[in-house]
Design a protein around this motif. Sequence first.
Motif, PDB file in Angstrom:
ATOM      1  N   ASN A   1      42.573  45.942  32.845  1.00  0.00           N
ATOM      2  CA  ASN A   1      41.458  46.996  33.945  1.00  0.00           C
ATOM      3  C   ASN A   1      40.302  46.806  33.322  1.00  0.00           C
ATOM      4  O   ASN A   1      39.314  47.540  33.192  1.00  0.00           O
ATOM      5  CB  ASN A   1      42.063  48.344  33.824  1.00  0.00           C
ATOM      6  N   THR A   2      39.823  45.780  32.413  1.00  0.00           N
ATOM      7  CA  THR A   2      38.696  45.571  31.754  1.00  0.00           C
ATOM      8  C   THR A   2      37.808  44.693  32.579  1.00  0.00           C
ATOM      9  O   THR A   2      38.231  43.900  33.504  1.00  0.00           O
ATOM     10  CB  THR A   2      38.791  44.816  30.204  1.00  0.00           C
ATOM     11  N   ASP A   3      36.453  44.801  32.172  1.00  0.00           N
ATOM     12  CA  ASP A   3      35.434  43.996  32.956  1.00  0.00           C
ATOM     13  C   ASP A   3      35.082  42.432  32.073  1.00  0.00           C
ATOM     14  O   ASP A   3      35.046  41.453  32.681  1.00  0.00           O
ATOM     15  CB  ASP A   3      34.163  44.466  32.971  1.00  0.00           C
ATOM     16  N   PHE A   4      35.327  42.548  30.752  1.00  0.00           N
ATOM     17  CA  PHE A   4      35.165  41.275  29.869  1.00  0.00           C
ATOM     18  C   PHE A   4      35.867  41.724  28.666  1.00  0.00           C
ATOM     19  O   PHE A   4      36.035  42.772  28.152  1.00  0.00           O
ATOM     20  CB  PHE A   4      33.995  40.865  29.760  1.00  0.00           C
ATOM     21  N   LEU A   5      36.086  40.597  27.873  1.00  0.00           N
ATOM     22  CA  LEU A   5      36.584  40.968  26.467  1.00  0.00           C
ATOM     23  C   LEU A   5      35.650  40.296  25.365  1.00  0.00           C
ATOM     24  O   LEU A   5      34.830  39.677  25.576  1.00  0.00           O
ATOM     25  CB  LEU A   5      37.846  40.053  26.315  1.00  0.00           C
ATOM     26  N   VAL A   6      35.793  41.052  23.975  1.00  0.00           N
ATOM     27  CA  VAL A   6      35.190  40.849  22.988  1.00  0.00           C
ATOM     28  C   VAL A   6      36.218  40.437  21.934  1.00  0.00           C
ATOM     29  O   VAL A   6      36.864  40.937  21.552  1.00  0.00           O
ATOM     30  CB  VAL A   6      34.209  41.884  22.488  1.00  0.00           C
ATOM     31  N   LEU A   7      35.642  39.001  21.398  1.00  0.00           N
ATOM     32  CA  LEU A   7      36.507  38.732  20.129  1.00  0.00           C
ATOM     33  C   LEU A   7      35.723  38.964  18.909  1.00  0.00           C
ATOM     34  O   LEU A   7      34.677  38.521  18.511  1.00  0.00           O
ATOM     35  CB  LEU A   7      36.921  37.000  20.221  1.00  0.00           C
ATOM     36  N   ALA A   8      36.209  40.155  18.225  1.00  0.00           N
ATOM     37  CA  ALA A   8      35.502  40.444  17.177  1.00  0.00           C
ATOM     38  C   ALA A   8      35.842  39.668  15.671  1.00  0.00           C
ATOM     39  O   ALA A   8      35.326  40.157  14.681  1.00  0.00           O
ATOM     40  CB  ALA A   8      35.714  41.961  16.765  1.00  0.00           C
ATOM     41  N   SER A   9      36.406  38.636  15.697  1.00  0.00           N
ATOM     42  CA  SER A   9      36.953  37.660  14.875  1.00  0.00           C
ATOM     43  C   SER A   9      37.125  36.383  15.405  1.00  0.00           C
ATOM     44  O   SER A   9      37.798  35.846  16.448  1.00  0.00           O
ATOM     45  CB  SER A   9      38.085  38.143  14.232  1.00  0.00           C
TER      46      SER A   9
ATOM     47  N   SER B   1      44.404  33.229  33.490  1.00  0.00           N
ATOM     48  CA  SER B   1      45.176  34.223  33.957  1.00  0.00           C
ATOM     49  C   SER B   1      44.223  35.574  33.769  1.00  0.00           C
ATOM     50  O   SER B   1      44.225  36.407  35.079  1.00  0.00           O
ATOM     51  CB  SER B   1      46.412  34.374  33.148  1.00  0.00           C
ATOM     52  N   TYR B   2      43.562  35.597  33.072  1.00  0.00           N
ATOM     53  CA  TYR B   2      42.482  36.775  32.564  1.00  0.00           C
ATOM     54  C   TYR B   2      41.100  36.559  33.583  1.00  0.00           C
ATOM     55  O   TYR B   2      41.062  37.425  34.556  1.00  0.00           O
ATOM     56  CB  TYR B   2      41.875  36.798  31.316  1.00  0.00           C
ATOM     57  N   GLY B   3      40.803  35.365  33.967  1.00  0.00           N
ATOM     58  CA  GLY B   3      39.724  35.096  34.894  1.00  0.00           C
ATOM     59  C   GLY B   3      38.310  35.638  34.659  1.00  0.00           C
ATOM     60  O   GLY B   3      37.534  35.717  35.621  1.00  0.00           O
ATOM     61  N   LYS B   4      38.097  36.402  33.631  1.00  0.00           N
ATOM     62  CA  LYS B   4      36.879  36.936  33.460  1.00  0.00           C
ATOM     63  C   LYS B   4      36.230  36.464  32.265  1.00  0.00           C
ATOM     64  O   LYS B   4      36.873  35.850  31.468  1.00  0.00           O
ATOM     65  CB  LYS B   4      37.152  38.652  33.424  1.00  0.00           C
TER      66      LYS B   4
ATOM     67  N   ILE C   1      49.247  40.873  26.113  1.00  0.00           N
ATOM     68  CA  ILE C   1      47.672  41.243  25.879  1.00  0.00           C
ATOM     69  C   ILE C   1      47.222  41.157  27.380  1.00  0.00           C
ATOM     70  O   ILE C   1      46.385  42.169  27.490  1.00  0.00           O
ATOM     71  CB  ILE C   1      46.979  40.150  25.303  1.00  0.00           C
ATOM     72  N   LEU C   2      47.367  40.472  28.234  1.00  0.00           N
ATOM     73  CA  LEU C   2      46.877  40.560  29.457  1.00  0.00           C
ATOM     74  C   LEU C   2      47.261  41.717  30.371  1.00  0.00           C
ATOM     75  O   LEU C   2      46.372  42.291  30.931  1.00  0.00           O
ATOM     76  CB  LEU C   2      47.512  39.101  30.473  1.00  0.00           C
ATOM     77  N   GLU C   3      48.441  42.394  30.166  1.00  0.00           N
ATOM     78  CA  GLU C   3      48.780  43.701  30.596  1.00  0.00           C
ATOM     79  C   GLU C   3      47.901  44.868  30.042  1.00  0.00           C
ATOM     80  O   GLU C   3      47.468  45.690  30.812  1.00  0.00           O
ATOM     81  CB  GLU C   3      50.134  43.984  30.114  1.00  0.00           C
ATOM     82  N   LEU C   4      47.679  44.435  28.820  1.00  0.00           N
ATOM     83  CA  LEU C   4      46.647  45.708  27.989  1.00  0.00           C
ATOM     84  C   LEU C   4      45.184  45.643  28.400  1.00  0.00           C
ATOM     85  O   LEU C   4      44.420  46.508  28.461  1.00  0.00           O
ATOM     86  CB  LEU C   4      46.787  45.408  26.498  1.00  0.00           C
ATOM     87  N   VAL C   5      44.816  44.506  28.917  1.00  0.00           N
ATOM     88  CA  VAL C   5      43.454  44.325  29.173  1.00  0.00           C
ATOM     89  C   VAL C   5      42.964  43.930  30.877  1.00  0.00           C
ATOM     90  O   VAL C   5      42.039  43.604  31.247  1.00  0.00           O
ATOM     91  CB  VAL C   5      42.955  43.034  28.595  1.00  0.00           C
TER      92      VAL C   5
ATOM     93  N   MET D   1      37.650  34.501  37.094  1.00  0.00           N
ATOM     94  CA  MET D   1      36.702  33.729  37.505  1.00  0.00           C
ATOM     95  C   MET D   1      35.623  33.939  36.425  1.00  0.00           C
ATOM     96  O   MET D   1      35.357  35.037  35.951  1.00  0.00           O
ATOM     97  CB  MET D   1      36.141  34.346  38.763  1.00  0.00           C
ATOM     98  N   SER D   2      35.097  32.865  35.867  1.00  0.00           N
ATOM     99  CA  SER D   2      34.271  32.739  34.508  1.00  0.00           C
ATOM    100  C   SER D   2      32.794  33.205  35.069  1.00  0.00           C
ATOM    101  O   SER D   2      32.625  32.881  36.065  1.00  0.00           O
ATOM    102  CB  SER D   2      34.395  31.376  33.958  1.00  0.00           C
ATOM    103  N   LEU D   3      32.119  33.337  34.037  1.00  0.00           N
ATOM    104  CA  LEU D   3      30.602  33.348  34.351  1.00  0.00           C
ATOM    105  C   LEU D   3      29.986  32.064  35.048  1.00  0.00           C
ATOM    106  O   LEU D   3      29.241  32.378  35.659  1.00  0.00           O
ATOM    107  CB  LEU D   3      29.729  33.657  33.018  1.00  0.00           C
ATOM    108  N   MET D   4      30.489  31.270  34.835  1.00  0.00           N
ATOM    109  CA  MET D   4      29.919  29.816  35.213  1.00  0.00           C
ATOM    110  C   MET D   4      30.256  29.897  36.748  1.00  0.00           C
ATOM    111  O   MET D   4      29.888  29.190  37.560  1.00  0.00           O
ATOM    112  CB  MET D   4      30.495  28.565  34.540  1.00  0.00           C
ATOM    113  N   GLN D   5      31.406  30.592  37.140  1.00  0.00           N
ATOM    114  CA  GLN D   5      31.914  30.516  38.477  1.00  0.00           C
ATOM    115  C   GLN D   5      31.362  31.649  39.351  1.00  0.00           C
ATOM    116  O   GLN D   5      31.786  31.457  40.632  1.00  0.00           O
ATOM    117  CB  GLN D   5      33.270  30.118  38.499  1.00  0.00           C
TER     118      GLN D   5
END
Length: 329
Positions: free
Chosen positions: A205-213, A228-231, A199-203, A1-5
């Motif tokens: 249990n996270t609340d959101f992701l940050v792309l540093a590049s 699939s990530y939904g956040k 990647i999805l398996e590694l993340v 679910m995205s921020l917009m949803q």
Amino acid sequence: MSLMQRVSGSLPQVVGFAKRSIKSLRFPGESLDSSNSSVLTHGIHVFQCPDAVGIVAKLSDCIASRGGNILGADVFVPENKHVFYSRSQFIFDPVKWPREQMDEDFKNLSKMFNAMRSIVRVPDRDPKYKIAVLASKQDHCLVDLLHGWQDGRLPVDITCVISNHDRGSNTHVIRFLERLGIPYHYLHTTKENKREGEILELVQNTDFLVLASMKLSLQLISGNFLKSYGKDIINIHHGLLPSFKGGHPSKQAFDAGVKLIGATSHFVTEELDEGPIIEQMVERVSHRDNLRSFVQKSENLEKQCLAKAIKSYCELRVLPYQENKTVVF
């Protein structure tokens, strides 16, 4: 679910402000010279609902009726949109207003106004956001985030760093991560195999992701991954979007002879660099800048802009507005 949803109560809990004892602030009916001064705790409440008469009064009464004291409140009612946004900061005595009761009180308020979003957080008691940082070859944003986490400037817990660049074991980034106890995962990616499942398996249990590049939005993130990530995923882009999209944005801007450079932090969507904007920063450049000084200024802006966006997000300052905009209190 995205921020917009996202709807009421679905945002993760946060930590940000420090608990403190404030003798100069008191609950109604209490004496300033009371020997039993309470340890007061900060709370944050964000609210989004159809606009109506009396919302602010009810919000204030909800907090005051439990002995709380509002320190600051921001309200936004866009013209002709029939929607109400607010963010309130308050202090309260957790003994007099237990968290379970607080949740119930704001839940009742939400029902009263048919709220689309009603989120309460107690920063010094709720868990921090858990994030993963996805990084490519460039180090400047990644290193800045690690320092911010180490220094306590960012109210997050970094669970891991994932990269499509193989950093050597003796590089400063890897040594730094080892000292901090943060795992580093190198995944060789191609256009044919973006390693999304891993990647999805590694993340998970996270609340959101940050792309540093910025490059990662091109190389790793697809529509399937987003679904699939939904956040939420926060990205950093050199330049004031929608200018200079795609690869080598600094060189594009330098070659164009711009006099004002910028950085934009935004949410990732399926449309490249079209997601809702969270933060933007600018700095002047001139004919005296060479490519090296130009890039250095750009990277400094990117670091500041990304850190500010993450901090705003963690402090519940960012709310969705219309289809592709944000309210940032």
